[in-house]
Design an enzyme around this catalytic site. Structure first.
Site, PDB file in Angstrom:
ATOM      1  N   PHE A   1     107.467 -29.544  97.476  1.00 55.32           N
ATOM      2  CA  PHE A   1     106.844 -28.440  98.217  1.00 55.32           C
ATOM      3  C   PHE A   1     107.504 -28.180  99.563  1.00 55.32           C
ATOM      4  CE2 PHE A   1     104.075 -32.221  98.478  1.00 55.32           C
ATOM      5  CZ  PHE A   1     104.162 -32.525  99.831  1.00 55.32           C
TER       6      PHE A   1
ATOM      7  N   GLY B   1     109.930 -24.999 100.289  1.00 54.56           N
ATOM      8  CA  GLY B   1     109.442 -23.676 100.665  1.00 54.56           C
ATOM      9  C   GLY B   1     108.346 -23.682 101.698  1.00 54.56           C
ATOM     10  N   HIS B   2     107.903 -24.846 102.139  1.00 60.09           N
ATOM     11  CA  HIS B   2     106.763 -24.925 103.075  1.00 60.09           C
ATOM     12  C   HIS B   2     107.097 -25.900 104.194  1.00 60.09           C
ATOM     13  CE1 HIS B   2     102.529 -25.417 104.400  1.00 60.09           C
ATOM     14  NE2 HIS B   2     102.362 -24.251 103.814  1.00 60.09           N
ATOM     15  N   PHE B   3     107.766 -25.616 105.133  1.00 57.27           N
ATOM     16  CA  PHE B   3     108.535 -24.419 105.435  1.00 57.27           C
ATOM     17  C   PHE B   3     109.984 -24.844 105.630  1.00 57.27           C
ATOM     18  CE2 PHE B   3     104.263 -23.801 107.188  1.00 57.27           C
ATOM     19  CZ  PHE B   3     103.872 -22.647 106.536  1.00 57.27           C
TER      20      PHE B   3
ATOM     21  N   VAL C   1     106.075 -28.959 106.420  1.00 52.05           N
ATOM     22  CA  VAL C   1     104.666 -29.278 106.656  1.00 52.05           C
ATOM     23  C   VAL C   1     103.985 -29.393 105.288  1.00 52.05           C
ATOM     24  CG1 VAL C   1     102.477 -28.437 107.628  1.00 52.05           C
ATOM     25  CG2 VAL C   1     104.623 -28.043 108.860  1.00 52.05           C
TER      26      VAL C   1
END
Length: 165
Positions: free
Chosen positions: A61, A64-66, A71
């Site tokens: 994750f 893409g986050h971020f 985070v």
């Protein structure tokens, strides 16, 4: 399976000191990349448990986050809480409950206090508030370095797995 059980004195809660990753995967159906626990410690049957998630920069994750500011998504912290509760339920109910699924029914008063980033160890302190039949209610506080990063109260229903189509 590395699972030590201590029986307390009369009337006290039975404690499972460690539920390792193999036992977690026996208890709940989640698998990578959605298995968000590494172990459960200090599990007090029918009462409470502490789920442990070692947050790595390699988590899918974070791509893409971020980008350039990783985070852990708050919804995945809540999911870690749910998985901790699911292990507590299955361990409490015993061998016949292994592999059942625990579905969210409600999430209340979710609060996010600070970001969880790579290198953090998330410790999810989950306490059963009550259960009636196959519906269970919990309150959890997720901590990093003993500081609260998120909390929520949630209800879930334990069900048999649906047969594949």
């Amino acid at each position: 399976m590395d699972q030590a059980v201590k029986q307390g004195s009369e009337g006290s809660t039975q404690v499972v000191e460690l539920v390792d990753i193999q036992r977690i995967m026996h208890d709940i159906p989640h698998r990578y990349p959605f298995l968000l626990l590494d172990r459960v410690v200090d599990l007090r049957l029918n009462t409470s448990a502490i789920g442990v998630k070692n947050v790595s920069v390699n988590e899918s994750f974070f791509a893409g986050h971020f980008p350039n500011h990783p985070v852990m998504p708050g919804v995945l912290i809540i999911e870690s809480m749910a998985q901790t509760a699911a292990v507590l339920v299955v361990e409490t109910l015993g061998p016949d409950a292994a592999g059942k699924v625990v579905y969210f029914m409600s999430i209340e008063n979710a609060k996010f206090r600070r970001p969880v980033v790579p290198g953090d160890q998330l410790r999810i302190h989950c306490v059963k508030e009550r259960n009636r039949g196959n519906v269970w209610k919990f309150h959890a506080i997720a901590k990093v370095n003993d500081v609260s990063v998120a909390e929520a109260t949630y209800a879930a229903m334990i069900m048999d797995r649906a047969e594949p189509l």
